[in-house]
Design a protein around this motif. Structure first.
Motif, short mmCIF file in Angstrom:
data_model
loop_
_atom_site.label_atom_id
_atom_site.label_comp_id
_atom_site.label_asym_id
_atom_site.label_seq_id
_atom_site.Cartn_x
_atom_site.Cartn_y
_atom_site.Cartn_z
N UNK A 172 5.67 10.80 8.75
CA UNK A 172 5.18 12.04 9.38
C UNK A 172 4.89 13.13 8.36
N UNK A 173 5.69 13.20 7.28
CA UNK A 173 5.46 14.23 6.27
C UNK A 173 4.15 13.98 5.53
N UNK A 177 0.98 16.38 5.34
CA UNK A 177 0.38 16.77 4.06
C UNK A 177 -1.13 16.58 4.08
N UNK A 178 -1.58 15.43 4.60
CA UNK A 178 -3.01 15.12 4.64
C UNK A 178 -3.77 16.22 5.40
N UNK A 179 -3.24 16.61 6.55
CA UNK A 179 -3.91 17.63 7.36
C UNK A 179 -3.82 19.01 6.71
N UNK A 180 -2.62 19.36 6.22
CA UNK A 180 -2.42 20.68 5.62
C UNK A 180 -3.25 20.86 4.35
N UNK A 217 -0.28 10.89 -5.79
CA UNK A 217 1.02 11.10 -6.44
C UNK A 217 2.19 10.84 -5.48
N UNK A 218 1.90 10.76 -4.19
CA UNK A 218 2.95 10.40 -3.23
C UNK A 218 3.27 8.91 -3.37
#
Length: 295
Positions: A172-173, A177-180, A217-218
């Motif tokens: 979920x994080x 991140x993708x959307x933000x 980098x994730x």
């Protein structure tokens, strides 16, 4: 230089870079499809000339006088006739001002033009950046500001669309991140979570590359750029950029999730969605089979 010879030289140079810099944070091909097309062309003399340039990133860490470490990112694209023509190279760093970056890239291009006409030069360009780039961070460019301003006005804006493939996207994080990050960077597109995971982002080239730099980098089981589209816009203002977009914003798209964990999407619905957006050909690039519309 014949097309076949140029293509073979490009493959050899990419193999050398891959062996010298085996870690993805040092060297990463950002358009795997273009590389596959180039290899197919080399292996099959009757094959069509590749339609896309091979694009990749080289990252360098170097020390500046105050002993801190600075990272420079070298974005490279190889025109099909390279090395008969120079590669397209842009050096970036978060510590460079706009005018410092323009001057650095101008000096690098001059160095390559004077020393490497018709020869492979990516490693030499990397060494030049490693040896010289840090000095540009502290340069007083007041006398250069007018020229930099003119260069900025005449600079061609590039609109980019990245098609990213991930083995899966559950976390979920990461999805947040993708959307933000897309919103922060003014990128549109979509994200399809599940297995496999599909992300498309579009917008200014620099913003797309920043997005990719953050995402890769994730921690992922596997993630790469499956395809990349670049469109040059002369004096591209906001209206020109908006005209190129196929998606209004970036949103998460789920297509009738099923499977034991509810993590597999209906790929027929994904194909319909891509077809509506004028991107149906991407389906085969992702999944190796032609999609079919559903009524």
């Amino acid at each position: 230089m014949a097309n076949q010879e140029a293509a073979e030289i490009q493959i050899s140079e990419l193999d050398l870079l891959s062996s010298m810099f085996p870690y993805e944070e040092e060297f990463a091909v950002t358009d795997q499809l273009a590389l596959a097309e180039l290899k197919h062309y080399v292996e099959n003399e009757s094959a069509e000339v590749p339609s896309s340039k091979v694009q990749f990133l080289l990252n360098i860490k170097t020390e500046v006088p105050n002993a801190s470490t600075v990272e420079f990112s070298i974005s490279c694209a190889l025109p099909f006739k390279y090395p008969s023509v120079l590669p397209e190279i842009t050096v970036r760093s978060s510590l460079l001002s706009r005018s410092q970056q323009i001057l650095l890239n101008s000096d690098l291009k001059t160095y390559l033009m004077q020393n490497f006409s018709g020869e492979p030069c990516i490693l030499s360009a990397r060494e030049w950046v490693k040896d010289h780039a840090a000095a540009y961070i502290d340069k007083d460019l007041s006398s250069f500001s007018m020229a930099a301003s003119d260069a900025t006005k005449s600079e061609v804006t590039t609109f980019t669309r990245l098609w990213i493939y991930s083995h899966h996207i559950y976390n979920k994080q990461k999805r947040k991140n993708i959307i933000d990050w897309a919103k922060e960077l003014s990128l549109s597109g979509f994200c399809m979570p599940g297995k496999p995971g599909v992300v498309c982002v579009e917008g200014l080239q620099s913003s797309c590359e920043e997005f990719w730099s953050r995402i890769r980098r994730l921690t992922w089981k596997r993630i790469h750029i499956r395809h990349r589209e670049d469109v040059s816009l002369e004096g591209g203002g906001h209206a020109e950029i908006q005209k190129q977009r196929k998606f209004p914003t970036l949103e998460e798209k789920c297509f009738d999730a099923h499977g034991a964990r509810g993590n597999h999407m209906d790929l027929g619905q994904l194909y319909n969605f891509l077809e509506e957006k004028g991107c149906a050909d991407i389906f085969q690039m992702y999944f190796g089979v032609e999609g079919h519309s559903r009524g």
